[in-house]
Design a protein around this motif. Structure first.
Motif, PDB file in Angstrom:
ATOM      1  N   THR A 255      -0.184  -1.761  12.594  1.00  0.00           N
ATOM      2  CA  THR A 255       0.074  -1.345  13.968  1.00  0.00           C
ATOM      3  C   THR A 255      -1.066  -0.539  14.563  1.00  0.00           C
ATOM      4  OG1 THR A 255       1.210   0.641  13.197  1.00  0.00           O
ATOM      5  CG2 THR A 255       2.573  -1.314  13.600  1.00  0.00           C
ATOM      6  N   CYS A 256      -1.998  -0.079  13.720  1.00  0.00           N
ATOM      7  CA  CYS A 256      -3.065   0.787  14.221  1.00  0.00           C
ATOM      8  C   CYS A 256      -4.436   0.126  14.177  1.00  0.00           C
ATOM      9  CB  CYS A 256      -3.103   2.090  13.432  1.00  0.00           C
ATOM     10  SG  CYS A 256      -3.457   1.889  11.681  1.00  0.00           S
ATOM     11  N   CYS A 257      -4.505  -1.138  13.811  1.00  0.00           N
ATOM     12  CA  CYS A 257      -5.803  -1.805  13.722  1.00  0.00           C
ATOM     13  C   CYS A 257      -6.317  -2.119  15.127  1.00  0.00           C
ATOM     14  CB  CYS A 257      -5.698  -3.075  12.892  1.00  0.00           C
ATOM     15  SG  CYS A 257      -5.274  -2.726  11.177  1.00  0.00           S
TER      16      CYS A 257
ATOM     17  N   THR B 110      -9.540  -4.827  -0.038  1.00  0.00           N
ATOM     18  CA  THR B 110      -9.496  -6.234   0.356  1.00  0.00           C
ATOM     19  C   THR B 110      -9.499  -7.153  -0.858  1.00  0.00           C
ATOM     20  OG1 THR B 110     -11.899  -6.386   0.507  1.00  0.00           O
ATOM     21  CG2 THR B 110     -10.726  -5.751   2.509  1.00  0.00           C
ATOM     22  N   VAL B 111      -9.165  -8.402  -0.619  1.00  0.00           N
ATOM     23  CA  VAL B 111      -9.166  -9.474  -1.616  1.00  0.00           C
ATOM     24  C   VAL B 111      -8.326  -9.079  -2.841  1.00  0.00           C
ATOM     25  CG1 VAL B 111     -10.563 -11.211  -2.795  1.00  0.00           C
ATOM     26  CG2 VAL B 111     -11.505 -10.029  -0.810  1.00  0.00           C
ATOM     27  N   ASN B 112      -7.084  -8.776  -2.566  1.00  0.00           N
ATOM     28  CA  ASN B 112      -6.058  -8.543  -3.572  1.00  0.00           C
ATOM     29  C   ASN B 112      -4.859  -9.399  -3.181  1.00  0.00           C
ATOM     30  OD1 ASN B 112      -6.737  -6.382  -5.654  1.00  0.00           O
ATOM     31  ND2 ASN B 112      -7.429  -5.388  -3.779  1.00  0.00           N
ATOM     32  N   MET B 113      -3.733  -9.170  -3.780  1.00  0.00           N
ATOM     33  CA  MET B 113      -2.517  -9.917  -3.445  1.00  0.00           C
ATOM     34  C   MET B 113      -1.466  -8.983  -2.865  1.00  0.00           C
ATOM     35  SD  MET B 113      -2.371 -12.723  -6.519  1.00  0.00           S
ATOM     36  CE  MET B 113      -2.432 -11.559  -7.860  1.00  0.00           C
ATOM     37  N   LEU B 114      -1.925  -8.042  -2.053  1.00  0.00           N
ATOM     38  CA  LEU B 114      -1.029  -7.066  -1.444  1.00  0.00           C
ATOM     39  C   LEU B 114      -0.189  -7.717  -0.350  1.00  0.00           C
ATOM     40  CD1 LEU B 114      -3.543  -4.100  -1.211  1.00  0.00           C
ATOM     41  CD2 LEU B 114      -1.721  -4.410  -2.892  1.00  0.00           C
ATOM     42  N   GLN B 115       0.980  -7.143  -0.101  1.00  0.00           N
ATOM     43  CA  GLN B 115       1.899  -7.658   0.907  1.00  0.00           C
ATOM     44  C   GLN B 115       2.390  -6.519   1.777  1.00  0.00           C
ATOM     45  OE1 GLN B 115       4.956  -9.494  -1.455  1.00  0.00           O
ATOM     46  NE2 GLN B 115       3.727 -11.320  -1.860  1.00  0.00           N
ATOM     47  N   GLY B 116       3.125  -6.882   2.802  1.00  0.00           N
ATOM     48  CA  GLY B 116       3.732  -5.871   3.660  1.00  0.00           C
ATOM     49  C   GLY B 116       2.803  -5.418   4.764  1.00  0.00           C
ATOM     50  N   SER B 117       2.968  -4.181   5.166  1.00  0.00           N
ATOM     51  CA  SER B 117       2.203  -3.614   6.276  1.00  0.00           C
ATOM     52  C   SER B 117       1.439  -2.381   5.827  1.00  0.00           C
ATOM     53  CB  SER B 117       3.137  -3.216   7.421  1.00  0.00           C
ATOM     54  OG  SER B 117       3.814  -4.344   7.921  1.00  0.00           O
ATOM     55  N   VAL B 118       0.424  -2.063   6.597  1.00  0.00           N
ATOM     56  CA  VAL B 118      -0.309  -0.824   6.375  1.00  0.00           C
ATOM     57  C   VAL B 118       0.634   0.324   6.737  1.00  0.00           C
ATOM     58  CG1 VAL B 118      -2.273   0.564   7.148  1.00  0.00           C
ATOM     59  CG2 VAL B 118      -2.549  -1.913   6.838  1.00  0.00           C
ATOM     60  N   PRO B 119       0.835   1.283   5.831  1.00  0.00           N
ATOM     61  CA  PRO B 119       1.748   2.395   6.141  1.00  0.00           C
ATOM     62  C   PRO B 119       1.261   3.222   7.327  1.00  0.00           C
ATOM     63  CG  PRO B 119       1.086   2.438   3.835  1.00  0.00           C
ATOM     64  CD  PRO B 119       0.258   1.403   4.501  1.00  0.00           C
TER      65      PRO B 119
ATOM     66  N   ILE C 236       0.871  -1.178   0.000  1.00  0.00           N
ATOM     67  CA  ILE C 236       0.000   0.000   0.000  1.00  0.00           C
ATOM     68  C   ILE C 236       0.908   1.228   0.000  1.00  0.00           C
ATOM     69  CG2 ILE C 236      -1.739   1.301   1.285  1.00  0.00           C
ATOM     70  CD1 ILE C 236      -2.620  -1.394   2.528  1.00  0.00           C
ATOM     71  N   PRO C 237       0.737   2.115  -0.976  1.00  0.00           N
ATOM     72  CA  PRO C 237       1.630   3.289  -1.036  1.00  0.00           C
ATOM     73  C   PRO C 237       1.460   4.213   0.170  1.00  0.00           C
ATOM     74  CG  PRO C 237       0.389   3.036  -3.084  1.00  0.00           C
ATOM     75  CD  PRO C 237      -0.199   2.079  -2.092  1.00  0.00           C
ATOM     76  N   GLU C 238       2.562   4.661   0.703  1.00  0.00           N
ATOM     77  CA  GLU C 238       2.572   5.612   1.813  1.00  0.00           C
ATOM     78  C   GLU C 238       1.801   6.883   1.448  1.00  0.00           C
ATOM     79  OE1 GLU C 238       3.738   6.829   5.641  1.00  0.00           O
ATOM     80  OE2 GLU C 238       4.478   4.978   4.742  1.00  0.00           O
ATOM     81  N   GLU C 239       1.831   7.245   0.162  1.00  0.00           N
ATOM     82  CA  GLU C 239       1.201   8.478  -0.306  1.00  0.00           C
ATOM     83  C   GLU C 239      -0.315   8.502  -0.122  1.00  0.00           C
ATOM     84  OE1 GLU C 239       5.068   7.993  -2.501  1.00  0.00           O
ATOM     85  OE2 GLU C 239       3.425   6.678  -1.904  1.00  0.00           O
ATOM     86  N   LEU C 240      -0.939   7.340   0.043  1.00  0.00           N
ATOM     87  CA  LEU C 240      -2.390   7.328   0.262  1.00  0.00           C
ATOM     88  C   LEU C 240      -2.752   8.034   1.568  1.00  0.00           C
ATOM     89  CD1 LEU C 240      -3.621   3.834  -0.980  1.00  0.00           C
ATOM     90  CD2 LEU C 240      -3.465   6.001  -2.216  1.00  0.00           C
ATOM     91  N   GLY C 241      -1.798   8.185   2.447  1.00  0.00           N
ATOM     92  CA  GLY C 241      -2.022   8.925   3.681  1.00  0.00           C
ATOM     93  C   GLY C 241      -2.245  10.417   3.457  1.00  0.00           C
TER      94      GLY C 241
END
Length: 194
Positions: free
Chosen positions: A181-183, A148-157, A132-137
């Motif tokens: 970390t914020c869920c 949801t229901v994609n093939m994304l990896q890593g962590s929520v920025p 998920i791109p940091e820029e979406l913030g």
């Protein structure tokens, strides 16, 4: 122009680009089975484009960047493939971008973070990869972001966590396999509402 819910089994003609004064086009809930014509980019006055729930194939053309007045783009529930073109970043008035339930691929482009008027960004049920791109913030007006229901990896920025804490973002859904970390405790499986 409203021609939605008519069971039309046709194609979107290239001549649609000749409707220069068109501001509203709704052909949702039909059986359109064509690609998105590149001539759509000529509709510089178009504010709402609803093509949801058809059989549209192919990719979103890069000429989408010519829709400078566009505020709502609903392409969900089709059979679109390919990536989200970086030219979408030129559509600065865009408030609602729905492409869920397609077969789109590639990464979520960071240029989406420049769409400062976005309130609703729904990318669920595609084949997006990467993180998920940091820029979406940067989407300070966003109230609903779902991927949801994609093939994304890593962590929520962390930028997304800060956006949620700011109070505008009411719904943020990602797959539970992503680190976050914020869920909150209310995270549901197989997705998390952070």
């Amino acid at each position: 122009m409203r021609i939605g819910s008519n069971k039309l089994e046709s194609v979107l003609p290239a001549s649609i680009g000749e409707l220069q004064s068109l501001e509203f086009f709704d052909a949702s809930l039909n059986k359109l089975n064509s690609t998105l014509p590149t001539t759509l980019g000529r509709l510089s006055n178009l504010k709402q484009l609803y093509l949801a729930a058809n059989n549209i194939i192919g990719s979103i053309p890069s000429t989408i960047g010519g829709l400078l007045a566009l505020e709502e783009l609903w392409l969900n529930n089709n059979r679109l493939t390919g990536t989200i073109p970086s030219e979408i970043g030129k559509v600065l008035k865009l408030r609602s971008f729905l492409v869920f339930h397609n077969k789109m691929t590639g990464t979520i482009p960071s240029v989406l973070g420049s769409l400062s008027n976005i309130g609703e960004l729904t990318l669920d049920r595609n084949d997006f990869t990467g993180t998920i791109p940091e820029e979406l913030g940067n989407l300070q007006k966003a109230y609903d972001i779902s991927m949801t229901v994609n093939m994304l990896q890593g962590s929520v920025p962390n930028s997304m966590c800060l956006l949620r804490e700011a109070g505008t973002l009411q719904r943020f859904e990602v797959d539970s396999k992503l680190g976050c970390t914020c869920c909150t405790n209310g995270c549901a499986r197989p997705r998390m509402d952070c």
